[in-house]
Design a protein around this motif. Structure first.
Motif, PDB file in Angstrom:
ATOM      1  N   TYR A  94      75.558   4.311   6.419  1.00 45.68           N
ATOM      2  CA  TYR A  94      74.341   5.114   6.555  1.00 45.68           C
ATOM      3  C   TYR A  94      73.775   5.008   7.971  1.00 45.68           C
ATOM      4  CZ  TYR A  94      69.682   6.895   5.414  1.00 45.68           C
ATOM      5  OH  TYR A  94      68.509   7.620   5.394  1.00 45.68           O
ATOM      6  N   PHE A  95      73.744   3.793   8.509  1.00 43.18           N
ATOM      7  CA  PHE A  95      73.292   3.584   9.887  1.00 43.18           C
ATOM      8  C   PHE A  95      74.096   4.454  10.848  1.00 43.18           C
ATOM      9  CE2 PHE A  95      73.677   1.593  14.016  1.00 43.18           C
ATOM     10  CZ  PHE A  95      72.401   1.141  14.321  1.00 43.18           C
ATOM     11  N   ASN A  96      75.403   4.488  10.678  1.00 44.59           N
ATOM     12  CA  ASN A  96      76.232   5.240  11.603  1.00 44.59           C
ATOM     13  C   ASN A  96      75.894   6.731  11.595  1.00 44.59           C
ATOM     14  OD1 ASN A  96      77.585   2.991  12.558  1.00 44.59           O
ATOM     15  ND2 ASN A  96      79.341   3.235  11.203  1.00 44.59           N
ATOM     16  N   LEU A  97      75.614   7.280  10.432  1.00 44.14           N
ATOM     17  CA  LEU A  97      75.256   8.699  10.376  1.00 44.14           C
ATOM     18  C   LEU A  97      73.851   8.942  10.907  1.00 44.14           C
ATOM     19  CD1 LEU A  97      76.762  10.126   7.071  1.00 44.14           C
ATOM     20  CD2 LEU A  97      77.801   9.823   9.325  1.00 44.14           C
ATOM     21  N   GLN A  98      72.940   8.021  10.667  1.00 42.66           N
ATOM     22  CA  GLN A  98      71.554   8.208  11.084  1.00 42.66           C
ATOM     23  C   GLN A  98      71.313   7.866  12.550  1.00 42.66           C
ATOM     24  OE1 GLN A  98      70.119  10.227   8.824  1.00 42.66           O
ATOM     25  NE2 GLN A  98      68.313   8.948   8.550  1.00 42.66           N
ATOM     26  N   GLU A  99      72.138   7.009  13.135  1.00 41.68           N
ATOM     27  CA  GLU A  99      71.894   6.534  14.495  1.00 41.68           C
ATOM     28  C   GLU A  99      72.956   6.973  15.511  1.00 41.68           C
ATOM     29  OE1 GLU A  99      69.060   5.461  14.983  1.00 41.68           O
ATOM     30  OE2 GLU A  99      68.418   3.875  13.628  1.00 41.68           O
ATOM     31  N   LEU A 100      74.235   6.876  15.177  1.00 35.05           N
ATOM     32  CA  LEU A 100      75.275   7.214  16.151  1.00 35.05           C
ATOM     33  C   LEU A 100      75.279   8.701  16.476  1.00 35.05           C
ATOM     34  CD1 LEU A 100      78.362   5.063  15.082  1.00 35.05           C
ATOM     35  CD2 LEU A 100      76.453   4.451  16.572  1.00 35.05           C
ATOM     36  N   THR A 101      74.718   9.506  15.622  1.00 41.80           N
ATOM     37  CA  THR A 101      74.650  10.944  15.873  1.00 41.80           C
ATOM     38  C   THR A 101      73.469  11.325  16.758  1.00 41.80           C
ATOM     39  OG1 THR A 101      73.355  11.231  13.839  1.00 41.80           O
ATOM     40  CG2 THR A 101      75.743  11.474  13.658  1.00 41.80           C
ATOM     41  N   THR A 102      72.670  10.356  17.199  1.00 42.87           N
ATOM     42  CA  THR A 102      71.401  10.620  17.884  1.00 42.87           C
ATOM     43  C   THR A 102      71.344   9.964  19.265  1.00 42.87           C
ATOM     44  OG1 THR A 102      70.124   8.678  17.175  1.00 42.87           O
ATOM     45  CG2 THR A 102      70.360  10.481  15.580  1.00 42.87           C
ATOM     46  N   VAL A 130      81.423   9.933   6.882  1.00 41.43           N
ATOM     47  CA  VAL A 130      80.662  10.919   6.109  1.00 41.43           C
ATOM     48  C   VAL A 130      81.008  10.796   4.630  1.00 41.43           C
ATOM     49  CG1 VAL A 130      80.287  13.383   5.720  1.00 41.43           C
ATOM     50  CG2 VAL A 130      80.452  12.498   8.060  1.00 41.43           C
ATOM     51  N   ASN A 131      82.294  10.752   4.332  1.00 43.91           N
ATOM     52  CA  ASN A 131      82.717  10.631   2.941  1.00 43.91           C
ATOM     53  C   ASN A 131      82.296   9.301   2.339  1.00 43.91           C
ATOM     54  OD1 ASN A 131      83.915  13.078   3.412  1.00 43.91           O
ATOM     55  ND2 ASN A 131      86.024  12.350   3.287  1.00 43.91           N
ATOM     56  N   GLY A 132      82.314   8.243   3.177  1.00 44.47           N
ATOM     57  CA  GLY A 132      81.973   6.922   2.668  1.00 44.47           C
ATOM     58  C   GLY A 132      80.547   6.822   2.177  1.00 44.47           C
ATOM     59  N   VAL A 133      79.585   7.380   2.934  1.00 46.29           N
ATOM     60  CA  VAL A 133      78.193   7.360   2.477  1.00 46.29           C
ATOM     61  C   VAL A 133      78.063   8.093   1.156  1.00 46.29           C
ATOM     62  CG1 VAL A 133      75.860   8.147   3.004  1.00 46.29           C
ATOM     63  CG2 VAL A 133      77.261   7.172   4.809  1.00 46.29           C
ATOM     64  N   ALA A 181      66.865   7.250  -7.574  1.00 48.29           N
ATOM     65  CA  ALA A 181      66.108   8.264  -6.835  1.00 48.29           C
ATOM     66  C   ALA A 181      66.288   8.086  -5.334  1.00 48.29           C
ATOM     67  CB  ALA A 181      64.633   8.195  -7.215  1.00 48.29           C
ATOM     68  N   TYR A 182      66.314   6.828  -4.879  1.00 48.82           N
ATOM     69  CA  TYR A 182      66.517   6.582  -3.448  1.00 48.82           C
ATOM     70  C   TYR A 182      67.861   7.134  -3.001  1.00 48.82           C
ATOM     71  CZ  TYR A 182      67.531   4.430   0.987  1.00 48.82           C
ATOM     72  OH  TYR A 182      67.904   4.253   2.303  1.00 48.82           O
ATOM     73  N   GLN A 183      68.918   6.873  -3.768  1.00 48.18           N
ATOM     74  CA  GLN A 183      70.235   7.345  -3.353  1.00 48.18           C
ATOM     75  C   GLN A 183      70.345   8.862  -3.445  1.00 48.18           C
ATOM     76  OE1 GLN A 183      72.334   5.949  -1.680  1.00 48.18           O
ATOM     77  NE2 GLN A 183      72.399   3.755  -2.078  1.00 48.18           N
ATOM     78  N   TYR A 184      69.668   9.464  -4.409  1.00 43.60           N
ATOM     79  CA  TYR A 184      69.655  10.927  -4.429  1.00 43.60           C
ATOM     80  C   TYR A 184      68.871  11.484  -3.244  1.00 43.60           C
ATOM     81  CZ  TYR A 184      72.205  12.122  -8.667  1.00 43.60           C
ATOM     82  OH  TYR A 184      73.212  12.337  -9.586  1.00 43.60           O
ATOM     83  N   TRP A 185      67.840  10.756  -2.776  1.00 42.47           N
ATOM     84  CA  TRP A 185      67.158  11.184  -1.561  1.00 42.47           C
ATOM     85  C   TRP A 185      68.121  11.123  -0.371  1.00 42.47           C
ATOM     86  CZ3 TRP A 185      66.364   8.394   2.954  1.00 42.47           C
ATOM     87  CH2 TRP A 185      65.665   9.085   3.947  1.00 42.47           C
ATOM     88  N   VAL A 186      68.900  10.052  -0.275  1.00 38.24           N
ATOM     89  CA  VAL A 186      69.892   9.938   0.790  1.00 38.24           C
ATOM     90  C   VAL A 186      70.849  11.129   0.749  1.00 38.24           C
ATOM     91  CG1 VAL A 186      71.903   8.606   1.589  1.00 38.24           C
ATOM     92  CG2 VAL A 186      69.765   7.428   1.008  1.00 38.24           C
ATOM     93  N   LEU A 187      71.363  11.450  -0.441  1.00 35.71           N
ATOM     94  CA  LEU A 187      72.303  12.553  -0.579  1.00 35.71           C
ATOM     95  C   LEU A 187      71.649  13.891  -0.243  1.00 35.71           C
ATOM     96  CD1 LEU A 187      74.071  11.388  -3.847  1.00 35.71           C
ATOM     97  CD2 LEU A 187      75.140  11.562  -1.596  1.00 35.71           C
ATOM     98  N   MET A 188      70.407  14.078  -0.677  1.00 31.96           N
ATOM     99  CA  MET A 188      69.690  15.315  -0.375  1.00 31.96           C
ATOM    100  C   MET A 188      69.458  15.453   1.119  1.00 31.96           C
ATOM    101  SD  MET A 188      65.903  16.533  -1.611  1.00 31.96           S
ATOM    102  CE  MET A 188      65.156  15.160  -0.719  1.00 31.96           C
ATOM    103  N   ASP A 189      69.073  14.369   1.778  1.00 29.81           N
ATOM    104  CA  ASP A 189      68.796  14.397   3.205  1.00 29.81           C
ATOM    105  C   ASP A 189      70.060  14.659   4.006  1.00 29.81           C
ATOM    106  OD1 ASP A 189      66.735  13.811   5.377  1.00 29.81           O
ATOM    107  OD2 ASP A 189      68.302  12.380   5.901  1.00 29.81           O
ATOM    108  N   LEU A 190      71.163  14.032   3.626  1.00 31.24           N
ATOM    109  CA  LEU A 190      72.401  14.144   4.388  1.00 31.24           C
ATOM    110  C   LEU A 190      73.208  15.383   4.029  1.00 31.24           C
ATOM    111  CD1 LEU A 190      73.704  10.451   4.276  1.00 31.24           C
ATOM    112  CD2 LEU A 190      72.491  11.554   6.160  1.00 31.24           C
ATOM    113  N   PHE A 191      73.337  15.656   2.721  1.00 27.98           N
ATOM    114  CA  PHE A 191      74.273  16.678   2.243  1.00 27.98           C
ATOM    115  C   PHE A 191      73.592  17.909   1.638  1.00 27.98           C
ATOM    116  CE2 PHE A 191      76.434  12.575   2.086  1.00 27.98           C
ATOM    117  CZ  PHE A 191      77.601  12.843   2.770  1.00 27.98           C
ATOM    118  N   ALA A 192      72.307  17.841   1.424  1.00 27.93           N
ATOM    119  CA  ALA A 192      71.498  18.961   0.926  1.00 27.93           C
ATOM    120  C   ALA A 192      71.779  19.288  -0.535  1.00 27.93           C
ATOM    121  CB  ALA A 192      71.654  20.202   1.792  1.00 27.93           C
ATOM    122  N   ASN A 193      73.017  19.644  -0.863  1.00 22.25           N
ATOM    123  CA  ASN A 193      73.320  20.188  -2.194  1.00 22.25           C
ATOM    124  C   ASN A 193      74.460  19.424  -2.865  1.00 22.25           C
ATOM    125  OD1 ASN A 193      71.585  22.655  -1.627  1.00 22.25           O
ATOM    126  ND2 ASN A 193      73.174  22.916  -0.072  1.00 22.25           N
TER     127      ASN A 193
END
Length: 542
Positions: A94-102, A130-133, A181-193
């Motif tokens: 998760y860190f890698n997607l949220q930080e390395l992309t920025t 991406v798939n791992g998260v 709910a937290y993990q669904y928030w992660v999925l919604m934020d990253l993958f939308a649908n």
């Protein structure tokens, strides 16, 4: 129990280990409606109140532990991700997607699976990180779904639980719903649908259907408000377990980003939930640099919800072990580890958020500069870009970590998923975005509280009302929350992630930075899931 007790961190992690010994720690699966597979039946696991608590520990343990034993049709998660079990830790992914992309981070090891393309914004549906998260989030959701099925009122009654035991199990169920709910928030934020399954989904039959981002947003909102009366009161639960304030913090974060998710501002609602947390008695911990040390479990004043790591009981190459070892060039006697992996560095645009990067004024500037070039001329050269020693595997007295690994490999540092500093920033931003229920004077006070702490109790860094604006808040979030896995979400909210409005080194794959296709605001669903589930449709542009 009082979550200030230092033994709580240890005792809860021991519970995680007992769980692993009795139930095993299984891997993720592409079939999201399967129950976790192991050799212990549900009737045996859930026959005692202690069994329920151990099963709950498994749900929490999915944050900090990695697994490599899949059942039939359930591929090993480490193989699914990168053939590296340490890289299957939720936080590292998760860190890698949220930080390395920025603008906040780059990683030197270009041959690590999935790394190439993150900073450059050129990833695909086959990127292992991406798939791992995605798979890691669904693993925790699967574990939580099973626990929720096994802890209904009917199940509790049929197994003979009454009185205090029954009430405790109901609290456990609410905590599992929060984790889900937290993990669904992660999925919604990253993958939308993403696809969606809950405790009512058929088990081992059919394939999950996709849910729209707006519908998932509504589900998360409803789930968090529904469990409000069932969770423990703020600051009363065992260390490492969620309480009402954790749910309120997730709601505040959800509402702050509501326009991204649904097209509708919810800033007033964000202020409402921030105020509940503030009124619950949290205060800023007086020393910023103690927030990410090995004994940060003592920071009950500010901590709201943490991922608990321990050098004895959560050994993997992800988590805060990654954040302590990973920064380039930082000597082991500073990081409290066996030494640097030469990986993480900051692009110069992030370093420039601090007027004085030495840390002599703003103590949040924890840069390691010896032997490092400020400019990131080369993306995959470990000496380009200042490094960071924000995460140090030592106690506030400078002593070794409580469960120090004699080999210096594993970290004891807990990771702050939610803390009061973020809540102050959400409150201030929501006020500036037009939310009601809070004033600009209050917002200014909260920001200056953060800055007074950052300036070691002095008011030299305080700002005036005229300096408080949205651009300042974005920069202040960078200074306050860096390396805490917020930056991508923040930049998207400000429309600066893929656009030309803000450039940093190697954004879009060029040294000076450039804009990228807007499709990269959302990650693609894994190609493996698309090929096996005809109910899923890929996100636009991939």
């Amino acid at each position: 129990m009082n979550n200030k007790m230092t033994g709580m961190k240890t005792s809860y992690k021991i519970g995680l280990v007992l769980l692993l010994l009795t139930a095993g720690f299984v891997a993720c699966t592409k079939k999201l409606d399967l129950v976790p597979t192991n050799d212990v039946t549900a009737d045996a696991v859930y026959s005692t109140a202690q069994g329920y608590k151990q099963a709950l520990a498994k749900a929490y343990g999915a944050f900090a532990l990695t697994g490599n034993t899949g059942g039939t049709g359930s591929p090993d998660i480490s193989t699914q991700i990168i053939n590296d079990e340490g890289n299957s830790d939720f936080l590292r992914l998760y860190f890698n997607l949220q930080e390395l992309t920025t603008d906040e981070a780059a990683w030197s090891w270009q041959n690590d699976a999935g790394i190439r393309g993150l900073k450059e914004m050129s990833w695909s549906a086959n990127n292992p990180i991406v798939n791992g998260v995605y798979y890691r989030a669904f693993f925790q959701i699967t574990v939580c779904n099973d626990f929720i099925r096994q802890s209904t009122d009917d199940k509790i009654a049929s197994r003979g639980f009454t009185g205090t035991d029954a009430e405790e199990i109901k609290k456990y169920r609410a905590e599992a719903r929060f984790l889900r709910a937290y993990q669904y928030w992660v999925l919604m934020d990253l993958f939308a649908n993403p696809p969606f399954v809950d405790e009512n989904s058929p088990i081992a039959t059919g394939l999950p259907k996709q849910i729209s981002r707006a519908d998932l947003y509504a589900w998360i909102e409803a789930e968090l408000t529904a469990i409000d009366g069932e969770l423990a009161e703020p600051r009363t639960n065992e260390y490492g377990r969620a309480d009402k304030a954790a749910a309120w913090a997730l709601l505040a974060r959800l509402y702050l980003n509501a326009k991204v998710y649904t097209g509708t501002d919810k800033n007033t609602e964000a202020i409402t939930w921030c105020k509940r947390i503030i009124d619950a008695g949290y205060t800023l911990h007086p020393d910023y640099r103690e927030l990410t040390l090995a004994d940060n479990n003592l920071n009950a004043d500010e901590n709201i919800f943490m991922i608990a790591y321990d050098a004895q009981y959560t050994q993997n190459w992800g988590g805060t072990t990654y954040l302590a070892h990973g920064p380039a060039a930082v000597p082991g006697d500073i990081s409290g580890t066996s030494g640097t992996w030469g990986g993480l560095r900051h692009p110069e645009q992030f370093t420039d958020l601090f007027e004085d990067p030495s840390g002599n004024t703003d103590k949040r500037a924890q840069f390691y500069t010896s032997g490092q070039n400020k400019q990131m001329t080369e993306l995959y050269v470990s000496t380009d870009g200042y490094s960071s020693n924000k995460y140090r595997n030592k106690t506030r007295s400078g002593d070794p970590a409580p469960h120090a690994d004699p080999n210096g490999n594993w970290a004891d540092i807990d990771f702050p998923l939610f803390r009061l500093g973020e809540i102050y920033l959400i409150f201030a931003e929501a006020v500036l975005r037009g939310g009601s229920g809070g004033s600009q004077d209050e917002a200014l006070d909260y920001i200056n509280e953060l800055r007074t702490r950052a300036y070691d109790g002095e008011t030299d860094g305080n700002i005036t009302a005229g300096e408080l604006n949205l651009d300042f808040i974005l920069d202040e979030r960078g200074r306050e929350l860096y390396y805490e896995a917020h930056r991508r979400t923040d930049l998207i909210r400000y429309n600066r992630f893929t656009t030309e409005a803000y450039l940093w080194a190697w954004k879009g794959g060029v040294q000076a930075g450039r804009g990228a296709d807007a499709k990269y605001n959302i990650f693609p669903l894994p190609a493996t899931d698309l090929s096996s589930n005809p109910n899923l449709h890929q996100n636009s542009g991939y």
